[in-house]
Design a protein around this motif. Structure first.
Motif, short mmCIF file in Angstrom:
data_model
loop_
_atom_site.label_atom_id
_atom_site.label_comp_id
_atom_site.label_asym_id
_atom_site.label_seq_id
_atom_site.Cartn_x
_atom_site.Cartn_y
_atom_site.Cartn_z
N VAL A 23 -17.08 3.25 -2.27
CA VAL A 23 -16.19 2.69 -1.26
C VAL A 23 -16.88 1.42 -0.77
O VAL A 23 -17.85 1.47 0.00
CB VAL A 23 -15.96 3.66 -0.09
N ALA A 24 -16.42 0.28 -1.27
CA ALA A 24 -17.06 -1.00 -1.01
C ALA A 24 -16.37 -1.69 0.16
O ALA A 24 -15.15 -1.84 0.17
CB ALA A 24 -17.00 -1.88 -2.25
N VAL A 25 -17.16 -2.12 1.12
CA VAL A 25 -16.64 -2.77 2.33
C VAL A 25 -17.10 -4.22 2.34
O VAL A 25 -18.30 -4.50 2.23
CB VAL A 25 -17.13 -2.06 3.61
N GLU A 26 -16.15 -5.15 2.48
CA GLU A 26 -16.47 -6.57 2.46
C GLU A 26 -15.46 -7.31 3.34
O GLU A 26 -14.27 -7.08 3.25
CB GLU A 26 -16.40 -7.11 1.03
N LYS A 27 -15.95 -8.19 4.20
CA LYS A 27 -15.04 -8.89 5.12
C LYS A 27 -14.39 -10.11 4.50
O LYS A 27 -13.31 -10.53 4.94
CB LYS A 27 -15.75 -9.27 6.41
N LYS A 79 -15.37 -2.23 15.79
CA LYS A 79 -15.79 -0.88 16.14
C LYS A 79 -14.88 0.21 15.57
O LYS A 79 -15.30 1.34 15.36
CB LYS A 79 -15.91 -0.74 17.65
N LYS A 80 -13.62 -0.13 15.33
CA LYS A 80 -12.68 0.86 14.80
C LYS A 80 -12.64 0.88 13.27
O LYS A 80 -12.23 1.87 12.67
CB LYS A 80 -11.28 0.59 15.35
N ILE A 129 -12.38 3.45 7.67
CA ILE A 129 -12.88 3.51 6.30
C ILE A 129 -13.45 4.88 5.97
O ILE A 129 -13.22 5.43 4.88
CB ILE A 129 -13.93 2.40 6.08
N VAL A 130 -14.17 5.47 6.89
CA VAL A 130 -14.71 6.82 6.68
C VAL A 130 -13.57 7.82 6.49
O VAL A 130 -13.62 8.66 5.59
CB VAL A 130 -15.62 7.23 7.85
N ASN A 131 -12.54 7.71 7.30
CA ASN A 131 -11.39 8.61 7.16
C ASN A 131 -10.69 8.41 5.82
O ASN A 131 -10.28 9.39 5.18
CB ASN A 131 -10.41 8.39 8.31
N GLN A 132 -10.57 7.16 5.38
CA GLN A 132 -9.93 6.89 4.09
C GLN A 132 -10.78 7.43 2.94
O GLN A 132 -10.25 7.97 1.97
CB GLN A 132 -9.72 5.38 3.93
N ALA A 133 -12.09 7.30 3.07
CA ALA A 133 -12.98 7.84 2.04
C ALA A 133 -12.87 9.36 1.96
O ALA A 133 -12.82 9.94 0.86
CB ALA A 133 -14.43 7.43 2.32
N MET A 134 -12.82 10.01 3.11
CA MET A 134 -12.70 11.47 3.13
C MET A 134 -11.36 11.91 2.56
O MET A 134 -11.27 12.92 1.83
CB MET A 134 -12.88 11.99 4.56
N THR A 135 -10.30 11.17 2.87
CA THR A 135 -8.97 11.51 2.35
C THR A 135 -8.92 11.39 0.84
O THR A 135 -8.36 12.23 0.14
CB THR A 135 -7.90 10.60 2.98
#
Length: 271
Positions: free
Chosen positions: A33-37, A62-63, A68-74
């Motif tokens: 799960v790659a996070v990039e702005k 902050k949100k 992202i954590v919720n999407q990864a868990m889903t």
């Protein structure tokens, strides 16, 4: 395939060290799960890793990390690994650093790490397993000028890493840090001449500066089960920089022992 079937969140994954980590994790069987702005960098990474989840987000939001954590868990049902890599910073000494510059750097470099860890820890605690890898810096071991907020933030990450290692070890969660030396990325190459790079290489006993893969492979090890008895460690990936006496750079006698020629200075460089 040292990370086969594991799920990892990697922040700042679109460029430089973060991109190297995301790609290398994927090569080792990890679901990333790659996070990039940066939207363009995220789009390029999405093409390179089409089977993985690439999210455009600013880690100082902050949100965003909770989403992202919720999407990864889903999607995956677990989060095995968190790599905190993303950072933005201002180059200022203490006396010239404004409150806004200080706060923005600390928020990006330290507070975002705290929030990301806080978001994933409940899931790791429930699973009684997990590995957190925080990108620190040699700057908090041997400081450089003009980096007050950055150095302080990285020192905070070093301390936070040890705190989490002892706090969450009973839950089967390991927490380690990597302190890279100079790693060649778009950011670090900007404004560097070939003469600058020659002097950079002189500072490293191994004879070169680092590349993203040097850090990525260290992250693979710390994230993997092979490092199952390793926690609370701050691993310098620095080509020996922090082990080097400054005399080895300038003393002709020591440089001769080391097998290197005396450094040449221009007339303007000589005292």
């Amino acid at each position: 395939m040292r990370l086969i079937n594991k799920v990892a969140i990697v922040t700042g994954a679109g460029r430089g060290i973060g991109e190297a980590i995301a790609r290398t994790f994927a090569e080792h069987g990890c679901r990333v799960v790659a996070v990039e702005k940066d939207k363009a960098a995220a789009a390029a990474l999405r093409k390179a890793l089409p089977e993985h989840l690439v999210k455009v987000a600013d880690i100082t939001d902050k949100k965003a990390i909770l989403t992202i954590v919720n999407q990864a868990m889903t999607r995956y049902g677990a989060i095995d690994i968190l790599v905190n890599n993303a950072v933005a910073y201002t180059e200022r000494p203490v006396h010239a650093c404004t409150d806004d510059e200080w706060e923005s750097t600390v928020d990006s470099a330290l507070s975002s790490v705290f929030r990301a860890c806080r978001a994933v820890l409940p899931h790791m605690m429930k699973a009684r397993a997990g590995s957190i890898v925080n990108l620190c810096s040699v700057n908090q071991i041997v400081a450089n000028p003009n980096m007050a907020a950055y150095t302080a933030s990285k020192g905070g990450i070093h301390a936070l890493t040890k705190q989490m290692a002892i706090e969450y070890g009973p839950f089967g969660i390991r927490c380690n840090a990597i302190s890279p030396g100079l790693i060649m990325t778009e950011r670090t190459l900007a404004g560097r001449s070939e003469a600058d790079l020659r002097l950079d290489r002189e500072a490293y006993p191994i004879g070169r500066v680092g590349v993203g893969m040097d850090v990525a492979m260290a992250a693979v090890y710390l994230a993997s089960d092979e490092a199952g008895f390793v926690t609370g460690v701050d691993l310098p990936v620095d080509g020996g920089l922090t082990s080097l006496s400054p005399s080895a750079l300038v003393s002709p006698k020591i440089r001769a022992w080391w097998g290197r020629q005396p450094l040449e200075f221009s007339k303007n460089d000589k005292p």
